[in-house]
Design an enzyme around this catalytic site. Structure first.
Site, short mmCIF file in Angstrom:
data_model
loop_
_atom_site.label_atom_id
_atom_site.label_comp_id
_atom_site.label_asym_id
_atom_site.label_seq_id
_atom_site.Cartn_x
_atom_site.Cartn_y
_atom_site.Cartn_z
CE LYS A 194 12.89 12.21 -1.02
NZ LYS A 194 13.04 11.11 -1.13
CB SER B 158 14.39 8.80 -3.10
OG SER B 158 13.85 9.43 -2.55
CB SER C 292 13.99 7.02 -0.19
OG SER C 292 13.54 6.59 -1.50
#
Length: 391
Positions: free
Chosen positions: A77, A147, A171
């Site tokens: 990420k 996210s 997330s």
């Protein structure tokens, strides 16, 4: 089966028997990404030449020096520092930003021999629900969640077998649900968060993605995750085990898909001889979402002050609201939230101690249509507050 379709444990087995090289595997993954990227858009940064360079170096590693993740691809990420790739937080403030240092999690993966594919998309910092460009691989009209949008979508679309996400609200777990993969949010601070963008120190947690449970176990071993409790026997027997189907204060938000899935899960467990209790948390737990919200805003006020001072016009309005304390949360409010969370955690543990597992919704329903929003984290925030293991 194409090499890109292999799980992490299958890849390792193929390397061991000599039927696959890391370079062959890397080229298969890159071909899959090239084929699917225009639709899924999971990557914030990917350099195919660097991927092949890593793969060739890994193929030259003597067998006795190979790590437990030798040549296994991992998607990272884009809020986690990587010394050889940009880390941009999906923010114009940090476009092209290259910190030239690895986060602790990435350093551990490198030492384990992982093949770092690239950086995956995220919402801004990752603190908003405004979706990045990424779509759900199973239905491009729907969000992959956030996210950790790109990591969830990449693993779900066979572009990587493993992925790193983060969770401050929902997330990690929400994209796992929406993309149909396994997601694991370990206990708070059981994996170092050094080298990640901070949002809320009391909640931020590194999360893990895989398409198989044994791949999650492989990652858990690499990150030295251990439970104090005696593990259940292997194979675990559902017959005679006790489970809880639990509803929290946000249950009224549940949609028909999630409600049906919960009913089906209870029916299947009972059909296989398990005991299933249907529970609702006592009213004192109704404050958990409020505690999460207060602490999130209070800690976000600190986390995003630098960006607010540097480039307020380039900071999302939701984060500007944190810094400017739009809800007027006081220090006393923050302390009450801390104390409230601390008081409820042992009570959650006491409830959980009576069951092999607690089953509770991770999302209101199936992935929403549209890429403007990554969906609601309301079903996750209470469990983030509790700092529990969440799958």
């Amino acid at each position: 089966m194409e090499a890109y379709q292999l799980s992490a444990t299958q890849v390792l087995a193929r390397y061991k028997d000599g039927s696959l090289t890391v370079e062959e595997y890397a080229r298969s993954l890159l071909s899959r990404i090239e084929q699917r990227d225009a639709t899924v858009k999971a990557w914030a940064y990917l350099d195919p030449e660097y991927v092949i360079e890593q793969a060739k170096a890994l193929d030259q590693t003597p067998a006795e020096q190979r790590g437990p993740l030798h040549g296994v691809a991992v998607a990272v990420k884009d809020v986690i520092y990587t010394k050889d790739m940009p880390t941009q937080f999906n923010s114009p403030i940090y476009e092209g930003h290259a910190p030239r240092v690895d986060a602790a999690s990435v350093a551990i993966l490198r030492e384990a021999g992982a093949l770092l594919l690239g950086k995956t998309t995220t919402t801004e910092f990752p603190a908003t629900t405004v979706g990045p460009k990424t779509s759900n691989p199973h239905d491009p009209s729907r969000t992959p969640g956030g996210s950790s949008s790109g990591s969830g979508a990449a693993v779900g679309d066979f572009q990587a077998p493993l992925g790193l996400g983060t969770q401050t609200g929902g997330s990690t777990i929400r994209p796992g649900s929406f993309n149909g993969i396994y997601a694991f949010k370990p206990t708070w601070n059981s994996i170092s968060r050094e080298g990640q963008k901070v949002y809320a120190l009391l909640f931020d947690t590194l999360g893990l993605y895989a398409r198989r449970v044994d791949d999650l176990e492989l990652l858990a071993d690499v990150f030295a995750l251990h439970d104090d409790a005696t593990p259940p026997p292997v194979p675990f027997c559902v017959r005679g085990a006790k489970f809880a189907m639990l509803k929290t204060v946000v249950w009224p938000e549940v949609g028909p898909g999630t409600a049906a899935a919960m009913e089906k899960a209870a029916k299947l467990l009972r059909a296989h001889g398990a005991e299933v209790d249907e529970l609702e948390l006592p009213p004192e737990f109704d404050d958990m979402p409020h505690h999460h919200r207060v602490v999130l805003h209070a800690e976000g006020r600190v986390a995003f002050l630098p960006e607010y001072r540097i480039a307020p016009d380039q900071l999302h309005g939701f984060l500007v609201g944190h810094v400017e304390n739009e809800h007027k949360y006081t220090r006393a409010d923050q302390l009450r939230a801390w104390d409230g969370m601390a008081a409820l955690r042992p009570k959650v543990d006491a409830i959980a101690a009576g069951y092999a597992a607690i089953i509770t919704p991770s999302v209101p329903d199936e992935a929403p249509v549209g890429l403007e929003s990554t969906g609601s984290a309301n079903f996750c925030s209470s469990w983030t507050v509790s700092r529990s293991h969440v799958y």
